[in-house]
Design an enzyme around this catalytic site. Structure first.
Site: not given
Ligand code: RNT
Ligand code: ZN
Length: 428
Positions: A193, A235, A237, A268, A271, A295, A303, A305, A335
């Site tokens: 990523w 990955e 986004k 993810d 994303h 993820h 986003d 997290d 994640d």
């Molecule tokens: C970032 C991605 C990625 C990170 C990690 C830390 O938007 O989701 O996966 O969160 O690599």
């Molecule tokens: Zn991620």
């Protein structure tokens, strides 16, 4: 803390009542428990320290489009503390776990080693730890939080030297992943990523994407690394902080890249556009891609997290995978990073919610639903789907925990409280 309702005896008693209710609807709960325990979940090491990494801190680094917020005490400050915290996390989680490392958790001793020069030797403590716990290791190059990522471009940078630095980093990481796989006897998923993108409308959207193709090809072109050991994923986004308008590695870019280069797309949950269903993408992508990396995360308005909970998005995702019989075609990884709560609890809540969603998917009365569908009885399908929501799945989950030798329900909170008093509260 409840104790009577969660005693092993009462957990089994509740399970004995739940089992026939599922059996009547065509679901074998014993088989579901067994399967739900066997799906590996890759625990992201970066919740333990709020995604800071173990390198010598450098002032004024850009965040790379991700941000951990909060100041709850007890953050792990070095590799040993991270591993000690993860020891406890593993004890509290039922089922098969893996550990997902990021490259900036290299332990290079007193001598700083830049990212293009890291080797398997810098991860020997992590490898020993994984061996001790008999778990597999996954890996991620860290293409952010570095002076050479500060202008928001890495593999797609217009500067050839910067690009080469990150290519060399990606290449070094693939050797590390391969080493993990060889030593642990389990292929290592390496997820690429990058934060590349711009805050506002760039005049050139083509150039960075063309350079990203070239750079990724250069990372992957390595006869010394085998796909049997190192499973590459990419990955995409929609946006990040500071890359609101343009993300070089968008979803369309990576789905196409992954298909043409035979690597794995990573999805993810944080994303996408807020109303977009990731669950719906699974059956589309699996027509063309042999495997997907997932993820689990929780976006709140962006986003963000947040810690994964058993929300509709996570449930729908794993129900879809169960209905498609596709658990052997997905890699499941966590994640999220929340620095505002106890971080051990963050792991346990997020990992348990993910495995609960897996179990719920396996408890889905798919056979009946599909029969209703095929027979044109949409009302029946809808009624059965509604019924699923009030089925006694919590009893099956507690049984799963007890069978795995882990605390059922929320009784693990006592272990977390104890560790907070004895260990976390002593960290400055
Ligand atoms: C970032 C991605 C990625 C990170 C990690 C830390 O938007 O989701 O996966 O969160 O690599
Ligand atoms: Zn991620």
């Amino acid at each position: 803390m409840p104790s009577a309702s969660t005693s092993a005896k009462n957990v089994h008693a509740a399970y004995r009542l739940a089992r026939p209710a599922y059996a009547e609807r065509g679901v074998d709960t014993d088989a579901a428990i067994k399967k739900a325990l066997a799906v590996p979940i890759s625990l992201h090491c970066w919740q333990a320290d709020d995604v800071r990494g173990l390198e010598t801190p450098v002032e004024g680094l850009a965040g790379g489009g991700i941000m951990s917020t909060g100041g709850y005490p007890g953050r792990a400050r070095n590799g040993d503390e991270m591993r000690a915290d993860l020891d406890l996390v593993l004890k509290l989680l039922p089922g098969v776990q893996r550990l997902n490392l990021h490259a900036f958790y290299a332990e290079t001793g007193k001598k700083p080693v830049d990212r293009d020069a890291i080797t398997p030797a810098h991860f020997s403590s992590w490898l020993d730890w994984a061996k001790e716990h008999r778990i597999g290791l996954d890996f991620n190059p860290t293409y952010f939080a570095h002076p050479k990522a500060n202008d928001g471009f890495t593999l797609s940078s217009a500067d050839k030297k910067i690009r080469q630095f990150w290519i060399d980093h990606g290449r070094a990481c693939r050797h590390i992943a391969q080493h993990f796989s060889k030593k642990l006897g389990s292929p290592s998923v390496i997820n690429h990523w990058i934060p590349d993108g711009t805050k506002d409308q760039p005049a050139d959207r083509f150039g960075p994407r063309a350079r990203l193709v070239e750079s990724l090809d250069a990372v992957l072109d390595d006869k010394g690394v085998s796909g049997n050991h190192c499973v590459d994923a990419v990955e995409g986004k929609l946006f990040g902080i500071g890359s609101e308008d343009y993300v070089v590695g968008s979803h369309e870019f990576y789905y196409s890249y992954a298909q043409s280069r035979k690597v794995v797309p990573c999805l993810d949950l944080g994303h996408y556009h807020p109303t977009e269903s990731v669950a719906d993408k699974v059956s589309a992508l699996l027509q063309f891609h042999p495997r997907l990396l997932l993820h689990t995360s929780r976006p709140i308005r962006w986003d963000s997290d947040h810690v994964v909970i058993l929300d509709d998005a996570v449930r729908a995702l794993f129900t879809e995978i169960a209905r498609g019989g596709a658990f052997n075609r997905v890699y499941v990884a966590l994640d999220f990073f929340d620095a505002s709560i106890n971080r051990i609890a963050a792991y346990v809540v997020g990992a348990r919610a993910t495995r609960q969603a897996i179990l719920l998917g396996l408890l889905d009365p798919s056979k009946l639903l599909k029969a209703a569908d095929a027979g044109g009885r949409g009302h029946e399908r809808l009624a059965l789907m509604e019924q699923s929501k009030s089925m006694p799945w919590g009893a099956v989950w507690d049984e799963l925990c007890v069978r795995a030798g882990t605390p059922p329900a929320e009784t693990w909170l006592a272990n977390v409280a104890n560790y907070e008093t004895k260990v976390l509260s002593k960290r400055a």
